[in-house]
Design a protein around this motif. Structure first.
Motif, PDB file in Angstrom:
ATOM      1  N   HIS A  95      97.584  52.008  66.116  1.00 33.02           N
ATOM      2  CA  HIS A  95      97.860  52.633  67.419  1.00 33.02           C
ATOM      3  C   HIS A  95      96.902  52.101  68.480  1.00 33.02           C
ATOM      4  CE1 HIS A  95     100.673  55.448  65.678  1.00 33.02           C
ATOM      5  NE2 HIS A  95      99.788  55.737  64.752  1.00 33.02           N
ATOM      6  N   PHE A  96      96.618  50.815  68.401  1.00 29.84           N
ATOM      7  CA  PHE A  96      95.661  50.189  69.314  1.00 29.84           C
ATOM      8  C   PHE A  96      96.373  49.676  70.553  1.00 29.84           C
ATOM      9  CE2 PHE A  96      93.239  46.544  70.854  1.00 29.84           C
ATOM     10  CZ  PHE A  96      91.982  47.091  70.932  1.00 29.84           C
ATOM     11  N   PRO A  97      95.823  49.795  71.736  1.00 29.95           N
ATOM     12  CA  PRO A  97      94.509  50.315  72.079  1.00 29.95           C
ATOM     13  C   PRO A  97      94.484  51.808  72.388  1.00 29.95           C
ATOM     14  CG  PRO A  97      95.439  49.274  74.013  1.00 29.95           C
ATOM     15  CD  PRO A  97      96.456  49.137  72.895  1.00 29.95           C
ATOM     16  N   GLY A  98      95.621  52.460  72.302  1.00 28.55           N
ATOM     17  CA  GLY A  98      95.686  53.876  72.661  1.00 28.55           C
ATOM     18  C   GLY A  98      94.766  54.777  71.859  1.00 28.55           C
ATOM     19  N   SER A  99      94.447  54.386  70.627  1.00 28.22           N
ATOM     20  CA  SER A  99      93.617  55.228  69.770  1.00 28.22           C
ATOM     21  C   SER A  99      92.122  54.941  69.903  1.00 28.22           C
ATOM     22  CB  SER A  99      94.028  55.051  68.312  1.00 28.22           C
ATOM     23  OG  SER A  99      93.728  53.730  67.887  1.00 28.22           O
ATOM     24  N   LEU A 100      91.749  53.967  70.713  1.00 26.21           N
ATOM     25  CA  LEU A 100      90.344  53.609  70.863  1.00 26.21           C
ATOM     26  C   LEU A 100      89.570  54.736  71.561  1.00 26.21           C
ATOM     27  CD1 LEU A 100      88.082  51.441  70.656  1.00 26.21           C
ATOM     28  CD2 LEU A 100      88.857  50.612  72.907  1.00 26.21           C
ATOM     29  N   VAL A 101      88.523  55.225  70.904  1.00 26.63           N
ATOM     30  CA  VAL A 101      87.653  56.250  71.492  1.00 26.63           C
ATOM     31  C   VAL A 101      86.218  55.755  71.393  1.00 26.63           C
ATOM     32  CG1 VAL A 101      86.804  58.627  71.351  1.00 26.63           C
ATOM     33  CG2 VAL A 101      89.211  58.132  70.859  1.00 26.63           C
ATOM     34  N   ILE A 102      85.552  55.692  72.535  1.00 29.13           N
ATOM     35  CA  ILE A 102      84.159  55.262  72.594  1.00 29.13           C
ATOM     36  C   ILE A 102      83.326  56.493  72.924  1.00 29.13           C
ATOM     37  CG2 ILE A 102      82.497  53.797  73.792  1.00 29.13           C
ATOM     38  CD1 ILE A 102      85.386  52.206  74.426  1.00 29.13           C
ATOM     39  N   THR A 103      82.338  56.754  72.088  1.00 32.40           N
ATOM     40  CA  THR A 103      81.469  57.908  72.270  1.00 32.40           C
ATOM     41  C   THR A 103      80.103  57.419  72.723  1.00 32.40           C
ATOM     42  OG1 THR A 103      82.648  59.107  70.534  1.00 32.40           O
ATOM     43  CG2 THR A 103      80.473  59.941  71.143  1.00 32.40           C
ATOM     44  N   CYS A 104      79.694  57.886  73.903  1.00 30.16           N
ATOM     45  CA  CYS A 104      78.382  57.553  74.464  1.00 30.16           C
ATOM     46  C   CYS A 104      77.454  58.715  74.153  1.00 30.16           C
ATOM     47  CB  CYS A 104      78.486  57.362  75.968  1.00 30.16           C
ATOM     48  SG  CYS A 104      79.573  56.007  76.444  1.00 30.16           S
ATOM     49  N   VAL A 105      76.366  58.422  73.456  1.00 30.37           N
ATOM     50  CA  VAL A 105      75.498  59.477  72.948  1.00 30.37           C
ATOM     51  C   VAL A 105      74.188  59.531  73.719  1.00 30.37           C
ATOM     52  CG1 VAL A 105      74.322  60.375  70.905  1.00 30.37           C
ATOM     53  CG2 VAL A 105      76.541  59.230  70.667  1.00 30.37           C
ATOM     54  N   PHE A 106      73.879  60.742  74.162  1.00 28.25           N
ATOM     55  CA  PHE A 106      72.623  61.051  74.832  1.00 28.25           C
ATOM     56  C   PHE A 106      71.765  61.844  73.851  1.00 28.25           C
ATOM     57  CE2 PHE A 106      75.543  60.040  78.103  1.00 28.25           C
ATOM     58  CZ  PHE A 106      74.829  59.657  79.227  1.00 28.25           C
ATOM     59  N   ASN A 107      70.500  62.010  74.175  1.00 30.59           N
ATOM     60  CA  ASN A 107      69.618  62.753  73.289  1.00 30.59           C
ATOM     61  C   ASN A 107      69.929  64.253  73.323  1.00 30.59           C
ATOM     62  OD1 ASN A 107      67.492  63.101  71.457  1.00 30.59           O
ATOM     63  ND2 ASN A 107      66.054  63.504  73.108  1.00 30.59           N
ATOM     64  N   ILE A 108      69.930  64.829  74.520  1.00 31.37           N
ATOM     65  CA  ILE A 108      70.166  66.280  74.648  1.00 31.37           C
ATOM     66  C   ILE A 108      71.343  66.554  75.580  1.00 31.37           C
ATOM     67  CG2 ILE A 108      67.775  66.947  74.097  1.00 31.37           C
ATOM     68  CD1 ILE A 108      67.290  67.288  77.115  1.00 31.37           C
ATOM     69  N   GLU A 109      71.926  67.730  75.428  1.00 31.85           N
ATOM     70  CA  GLU A 109      73.103  68.115  76.210  1.00 31.85           C
ATOM     71  C   GLU A 109      72.804  68.143  77.714  1.00 31.85           C
ATOM     72  OE1 GLU A 109      77.023  68.641  76.702  1.00 31.85           O
ATOM     73  OE2 GLU A 109      76.032  68.172  74.804  1.00 31.85           O
ATOM     74  N   LEU A 110      71.588  68.542  78.082  1.00 28.71           N
ATOM     75  CA  LEU A 110      71.210  68.568  79.498  1.00 28.71           C
ATOM     76  C   LEU A 110      71.348  67.182  80.124  1.00 28.71           C
ATOM     77  CD1 LEU A 110      70.098  70.083  81.942  1.00 28.71           C
ATOM     78  CD2 LEU A 110      67.786  69.576  81.098  1.00 28.71           C
ATOM     79  N   GLU A 111      71.007  66.137  79.373  1.00 27.59           N
ATOM     80  CA  GLU A 111      71.151  64.774  79.895  1.00 27.59           C
ATOM     81  C   GLU A 111      72.613  64.407  80.103  1.00 27.59           C
ATOM     82  OE1 GLU A 111      67.115  62.837  77.945  1.00 27.59           O
ATOM     83  OE2 GLU A 111      68.952  62.910  76.760  1.00 27.59           O
ATOM     84  N   VAL A 112      73.486  64.900  79.246  1.00 32.41           N
ATOM     85  CA  VAL A 112      74.929  64.682  79.424  1.00 32.41           C
ATOM     86  C   VAL A 112      75.371  65.329  80.729  1.00 32.41           C
ATOM     87  CG1 VAL A 112      77.235  65.163  78.523  1.00 32.41           C
ATOM     88  CG2 VAL A 112      75.402  64.506  76.942  1.00 32.41           C
ATOM     89  N   GLN A 113      74.970  66.586  80.934  1.00 29.21           N
ATOM     90  CA  GLN A 113      75.361  67.313  82.152  1.00 29.21           C
ATOM     91  C   GLN A 113      74.811  66.623  83.404  1.00 29.21           C
ATOM     92  OE1 GLN A 113      77.682  69.597  82.089  1.00 29.21           O
ATOM     93  NE2 GLN A 113      77.667  69.274  79.882  1.00 29.21           N
ATOM     94  N   GLN A 114      73.566  66.163  83.327  1.00 32.18           N
ATOM     95  CA  GLN A 114      72.973  65.469  84.478  1.00 32.18           C
ATOM     96  C   GLN A 114      73.687  64.149  84.754  1.00 32.18           C
ATOM     97  OE1 GLN A 114      68.882  65.386  83.152  1.00 32.18           O
ATOM     98  NE2 GLN A 114      68.355  67.194  84.371  1.00 32.18           N
ATOM     99  N   ALA A 115      74.074  63.449  83.704  1.00 37.00           N
ATOM    100  CA  ALA A 115      74.806  62.191  83.875  1.00 37.00           C
ATOM    101  C   ALA A 115      76.127  62.435  84.602  1.00 37.00           C
ATOM    102  CB  ALA A 115      75.057  61.528  82.524  1.00 37.00           C
TER     103      ALA A 115
END
Length: 117
Positions: free
Chosen positions: A41-61
């Protein structure tokens, strides 16, 4: 894994590694990224996960627009590899080590399987 799929996956890893190294320099708490994909199911199934250290950094981003900048960076690198996705927002998600630890006891494989495309 068929050689054409292996070659495609190698290309994805290569361009995402380059995007990852660029994003790490932004000093926004971004740590690493990974991808999941079902090649039937490519490319529709491609999921890229960008990982931060803490959730607060995700929210700030998100608040500071770095989520959009990350998506643009990744999309540009995917395009260089000849990979075109319809809506990059559906293919790139932000997450944190903190959330994985809290919800999946640090088991990234289980967490990524839950969000795979």
């Amino acid at each position: 894994m068929k050689s054409t799929i292996k070659k495609r996956d190698d290309n994805i890893v290569k361009v995402l590694t380059t995007a990852c190294e660029t994003a790490k320099q932004w000093d926004i708490g971004f740590e690493w990224l990974t991808h999941t994909v079902r090649y039937n199911h490519f490319p529709g199934s491609l999921v890229i996960t960008c990982v931060f250290n803490i959730e607060l950094e995700v929210q700030q981003a998100i608040e500071n627009g770095f989520d959009k900048k990350l998506r643009q960076l990744i999309q540009g690198h995917l395009l260089k590899a000849g990979i075109r996705v319809k809506d990059i927002r559906r293919h790139v998600r932000l997450d944190s080590e903190e959330s994985c630890q809290r919800q999946h006891q640090g088991d990234w494989q289980a967490r990524l399987a839950q969000h795979s495309g």
